[in-house]
Design a protein around this motif. Structure first.
Motif, PDB file in Angstrom:
ATOM      1  N   ALA A   1      85.714 -19.910  -7.444  1.00  0.00           N
ATOM      2  CA  ALA A   1      84.315 -20.310  -7.256  1.00  0.00           C
ATOM      3  C   ALA A   1      84.149 -21.676  -6.613  1.00  0.00           C
ATOM      4  O   ALA A   1      83.133 -21.925  -5.944  1.00  0.00           O
ATOM      5  N   MET A   2      85.102 -22.576  -6.788  1.00  0.00           N
ATOM      6  CA  MET A   2      84.901 -23.957  -6.354  1.00  0.00           C
ATOM      7  C   MET A   2      84.558 -24.110  -4.868  1.00  0.00           C
ATOM      8  O   MET A   2      83.611 -24.826  -4.521  1.00  0.00           O
ATOM      9  N   PRO A   3      85.286 -23.450  -3.943  1.00  0.00           N
ATOM     10  CA  PRO A   3      84.887 -23.611  -2.538  1.00  0.00           C
ATOM     11  C   PRO A   3      83.511 -23.027  -2.232  1.00  0.00           C
ATOM     12  O   PRO A   3      82.769 -23.560  -1.399  1.00  0.00           O
ATOM     13  N   VAL A   4      83.161 -21.939  -2.904  1.00  0.00           N
ATOM     14  CA  VAL A   4      81.837 -21.336  -2.723  1.00  0.00           C
ATOM     15  C   VAL A   4      80.769 -22.292  -3.246  1.00  0.00           C
ATOM     16  O   VAL A   4      79.716 -22.486  -2.606  1.00  0.00           O
ATOM     17  N   MET A   5      81.023 -22.890  -4.406  1.00  0.00           N
ATOM     18  CA  MET A   5      80.078 -23.835  -4.983  1.00  0.00           C
ATOM     19  C   MET A   5      79.920 -25.072  -4.104  1.00  0.00           C
ATOM     20  O   MET A   5      78.812 -25.581  -3.918  1.00  0.00           O
ATOM     21  N   GLU A   6      81.040 -25.554  -3.557  1.00  0.00           N
ATOM     22  CA  GLU A   6      80.981 -26.749  -2.713  1.00  0.00           C
ATOM     23  C   GLU A   6      80.176 -26.482  -1.439  1.00  0.00           C
ATOM     24  O   GLU A   6      79.388 -27.339  -1.001  1.00  0.00           O
ATOM     25  N   GLU A   7      80.328 -25.303  -0.871  1.00  0.00           N
ATOM     26  CA  GLU A   7      79.536 -24.959   0.308  1.00  0.00           C
ATOM     27  C   GLU A   7      78.052 -24.923  -0.033  1.00  0.00           C
ATOM     28  O   GLU A   7      77.211 -25.415   0.739  1.00  0.00           O
ATOM     29  N   LEU A   8      77.716 -24.353  -1.199  1.00  0.00           N
ATOM     30  CA  LEU A   8      76.316 -24.335  -1.625  1.00  0.00           C
ATOM     31  C   LEU A   8      75.777 -25.749  -1.803  1.00  0.00           C
ATOM     32  O   LEU A   8      74.642 -26.051  -1.408  1.00  0.00           O
ATOM     33  N   ARG A   9      76.571 -26.623  -2.404  1.00  0.00           N
ATOM     34  CA  ARG A   9      76.112 -28.001  -2.607  1.00  0.00           C
ATOM     35  C   ARG A   9      75.910 -28.708  -1.259  1.00  0.00           C
ATOM     36  O   ARG A   9      74.932 -29.444  -1.075  1.00  0.00           O
ATOM     37  N   GLN A  10      76.827 -28.483  -0.328  1.00  0.00           N
ATOM     38  CA  GLN A  10      76.695 -29.113   0.982  1.00  0.00           C
ATOM     39  C   GLN A  10      75.445 -28.626   1.705  1.00  0.00           C
ATOM     40  O   GLN A  10      74.761 -29.405   2.381  1.00  0.00           O
ATOM     41  N   ARG A  11      75.117 -27.351   1.571  1.00  0.00           N
ATOM     42  CA  ARG A  11      73.972 -26.782   2.288  1.00  0.00           C
ATOM     43  C   ARG A  11      72.641 -27.154   1.655  1.00  0.00           C
ATOM     44  O   ARG A  11      71.615 -27.223   2.337  1.00  0.00           O
ATOM     45  N   THR A  12      72.635 -27.391   0.337  1.00  0.00           N
ATOM     46  CA  THR A  12      71.368 -27.656  -0.347  1.00  0.00           C
ATOM     47  C   THR A  12      71.215 -29.101  -0.812  1.00  0.00           C
ATOM     48  O   THR A  12      70.090 -29.564  -1.001  1.00  0.00           O
ATOM     49  N   GLY A  13      72.335 -29.772  -1.035  1.00  0.00           N
ATOM     50  CA  GLY A  13      72.278 -31.120  -1.597  1.00  0.00           C
ATOM     51  C   GLY A  13      71.891 -31.143  -3.059  1.00  0.00           C
ATOM     52  O   GLY A  13      71.571 -32.203  -3.611  1.00  0.00           O
ATOM     53  N   GLU A  14      71.933 -29.979  -3.722  1.00  0.00           N
ATOM     54  CA  GLU A  14      71.507 -29.889  -5.113  1.00  0.00           C
ATOM     55  C   GLU A  14      72.670 -29.516  -6.043  1.00  0.00           C
ATOM     56  O   GLU A  14      73.783 -29.227  -5.585  1.00  0.00           O
ATOM     57  N   THR A  15      72.410 -29.528  -7.328  1.00  0.00           N
ATOM     58  CA  THR A  15      73.431 -29.225  -8.335  1.00  0.00           C
ATOM     59  C   THR A  15      73.707 -27.722  -8.379  1.00  0.00           C
ATOM     60  O   THR A  15      72.775 -26.910  -8.382  1.00  0.00           O
ATOM     61  N   ILE A  16      74.987 -27.373  -8.435  1.00  0.00           N
ATOM     62  CA  ILE A  16      75.418 -25.981  -8.466  1.00  0.00           C
ATOM     63  C   ILE A  16      76.103 -25.716  -9.808  1.00  0.00           C
ATOM     64  O   ILE A  16      76.976 -26.486 -10.225  1.00  0.00           O
ATOM     65  N   HIS A  17      75.699 -24.647 -10.465  1.00  0.00           N
ATOM     66  CA  HIS A  17      76.269 -24.291 -11.771  1.00  0.00           C
ATOM     67  C   HIS A  17      76.992 -22.954 -11.693  1.00  0.00           C
ATOM     68  O   HIS A  17      76.557 -22.035 -10.986  1.00  0.00           O
ATOM     69  N   LEU A  18      78.088 -22.861 -12.445  1.00  0.00           N
ATOM     70  CA  LEU A  18      78.799 -21.598 -12.654  1.00  0.00           C
ATOM     71  C   LEU A  18      78.766 -21.309 -14.147  1.00  0.00           C
ATOM     72  O   LEU A  18      79.211 -22.128 -14.954  1.00  0.00           O
ATOM     73  N   MET A  19      78.207 -20.154 -14.516  1.00  0.00           N
ATOM     74  CA  MET A  19      78.084 -19.787 -15.920  1.00  0.00           C
ATOM     75  C   MET A  19      78.662 -18.404 -16.157  1.00  0.00           C
ATOM     76  O   MET A  19      78.712 -17.571 -15.245  1.00  0.00           O
ATOM     77  N   VAL A  20      79.103 -18.174 -17.399  1.00  0.00           N
ATOM     78  CA  VAL A  20      79.649 -16.869 -17.775  1.00  0.00           C
ATOM     79  C   VAL A  20      78.863 -16.323 -18.963  1.00  0.00           C
ATOM     80  O   VAL A  20      78.404 -17.089 -19.818  1.00  0.00           O
ATOM     81  N   PRO A  21      78.689 -14.991 -19.025  1.00  0.00           N
ATOM     82  CA  PRO A  21      77.970 -14.411 -20.169  1.00  0.00           C
ATOM     83  C   PRO A  21      78.808 -14.457 -21.429  1.00  0.00           C
ATOM     84  O   PRO A  21      80.023 -14.250 -21.399  1.00  0.00           O
ATOM     85  N   GLU A  22      78.161 -14.752 -22.533  1.00  0.00           N
ATOM     86  CA  GLU A  22      78.829 -14.771 -23.837  1.00  0.00           C
ATOM     87  C   GLU A  22      77.802 -14.390 -24.893  1.00  0.00           C
ATOM     88  O   GLU A  22      76.950 -15.196 -25.269  1.00  0.00           O
ATOM     89  N   GLY A  23      77.869 -13.137 -25.354  1.00  0.00           N
ATOM     90  CA  GLY A  23      76.908 -12.674 -26.342  1.00  0.00           C
ATOM     91  C   GLY A  23      75.505 -12.663 -25.777  1.00  0.00           C
ATOM     92  O   GLY A  23      75.245 -12.068 -24.731  1.00  0.00           O
ATOM     93  N   ASP A  24      74.586 -13.350 -26.447  1.00  0.00           N
ATOM     94  CA  ASP A  24      73.187 -13.386 -26.029  1.00  0.00           C
ATOM     95  C   ASP A  24      72.857 -14.625 -25.204  1.00  0.00           C
ATOM     96  O   ASP A  24      71.706 -15.069 -25.159  1.00  0.00           O
ATOM     97  N   ALA A  25      73.868 -15.187 -24.547  1.00  0.00           N
ATOM     98  CA  ALA A  25      73.659 -16.415 -23.780  1.00  0.00           C
ATOM     99  C   ALA A  25      74.575 -16.425 -22.559  1.00  0.00           C
ATOM    100  O   ALA A  25      75.436 -15.558 -22.388  1.00  0.00           O
ATOM    101  N   VAL A  26      74.349 -17.412 -21.699  1.00  0.00           N
ATOM    102  CA  VAL A  26      75.308 -17.741 -20.652  1.00  0.00           C
ATOM    103  C   VAL A  26      75.812 -19.151 -20.944  1.00  0.00           C
ATOM    104  O   VAL A  26      75.064 -20.003 -21.436  1.00  0.00           O
ATOM    105  N   VAL A  27      77.091 -19.391 -20.633  1.00  0.00           N
ATOM    106  CA  VAL A  27      77.734 -20.661 -20.960  1.00  0.00           C
ATOM    107  C   VAL A  27      78.154 -21.355 -19.670  1.00  0.00           C
ATOM    108  O   VAL A  27      78.779 -20.741 -18.794  1.00  0.00           O
TER     109      VAL A  27
END
Length: 238
Positions: free
Chosen positions: A80-106
């Motif tokens: 995910a890191m290179p994909v996230m870095e490209e998103l940050r470069q294109r938007t200038g905003e914070t990029i999050h990666l989350m995974v599902p866990e039960g009734d939430a995302v972490v």
């Protein structure tokens, strides 16, 4: 084969609700106690679960489960890191990666904006499925009852029918959005990373609410949808 399926379902339920007893697990899975007990014995003998402390027998996962989860998580992060870095470069905003866990995302990884006005979420924070962009992106691809929908802000969707309608829109356009539904000062768009069995993660672009007008929301939604699709292709090849 059904015994294997029952054991895996039991393992997932223990991980989501631990520590948990046989009766509660039986009700959660809709299976007879005898079936659940056989599954628990199998999981215990294989080292996946252990008895929690206390007079009543309750079960929790072992470090074996956590070690495998950690290995999988690291592989996902690396991809995910290179994909996230490209998103940050294109938007200038914070990029999050989350995974599902039960009734939430972490939250397992983030790349922060360089802009002075930012909202920082700590790694490991859990966000509700129904009240976050990452959560709704995942929830749109899960076949499960909606359950309780607590309100967090004035814009949180707490009506099941309204949430189901929104999830249909998420599936149609490819991304979910958050209009201050968990915290009124946060806006985000997110898309699910899909594996062979369903959502394995979600990617999001997160900003202060004042920095995401509707036209930018749609543009960011398209960007994050393409990024998540690229990561989904990588996940399918693993």
């Amino acid at each position: 084969m059904q015994n294997v399926v029952n054991a895996l379902r039991a393992l997932e339920a223990v991980a989501a609700r631990q520590p948990i007893g046989v009766g509660e697990l039986s009700r959660a899975l809709g299976l007879p106690k005898s079936t659940v007990q056989r599954s628990l014995r199998t999981l215990h003998d294989a080292g996946w679960i252990r008895r929690a402390g206390g007079e009543v027998t309750r079960w929790q996962v072992t470090s074996k489960v956590l070690q495998i989860a950690r290995t999988t998580e690291l592989g996902l992060r690396d991809a995910a890191m290179p994909v996230m870095e490209e998103l940050r470069q294109r938007t200038g905003e914070t990029i999050h990666l989350m995974v599902p866990e039960g009734d939430a995302v972490v939250l397992i990884e983030r790349l922060e904006t360089d802009k002075p006005l930012r909202i920082v979420l700590p790694l490991g924070i859990r966000l509700p499925l129904h009240a976050s962009a990452n959560g709704k992106a995942v929830l749109a691809h899960l076949d499960r009852p909606l359950g309780e929908l607590p309100g967090y802000t004035a814009t949180t969707i707490t009506d099941p029918a309204a949430l189901r309608a929104e999830l249909e829109q998420v599936r149609a356009r490819g991304y979910a959005d958050n209009r201050g539904e968990w915290r009124s000062d946060i806006a985000a768009v997110a898309a699910a990373v899909l594996g062979p069995a369903g959502p394995v993660a979600s990617l999001s672009i997160s900003t202060p609410a004042s920095r995401m007008p509707d036209d930018l929301r749609a543009e960011y939604g398209e960007l994050v949808t393409r990024a998540a699709a690229a990561l989904s292709e990588h996940s399918a090849r693993r």
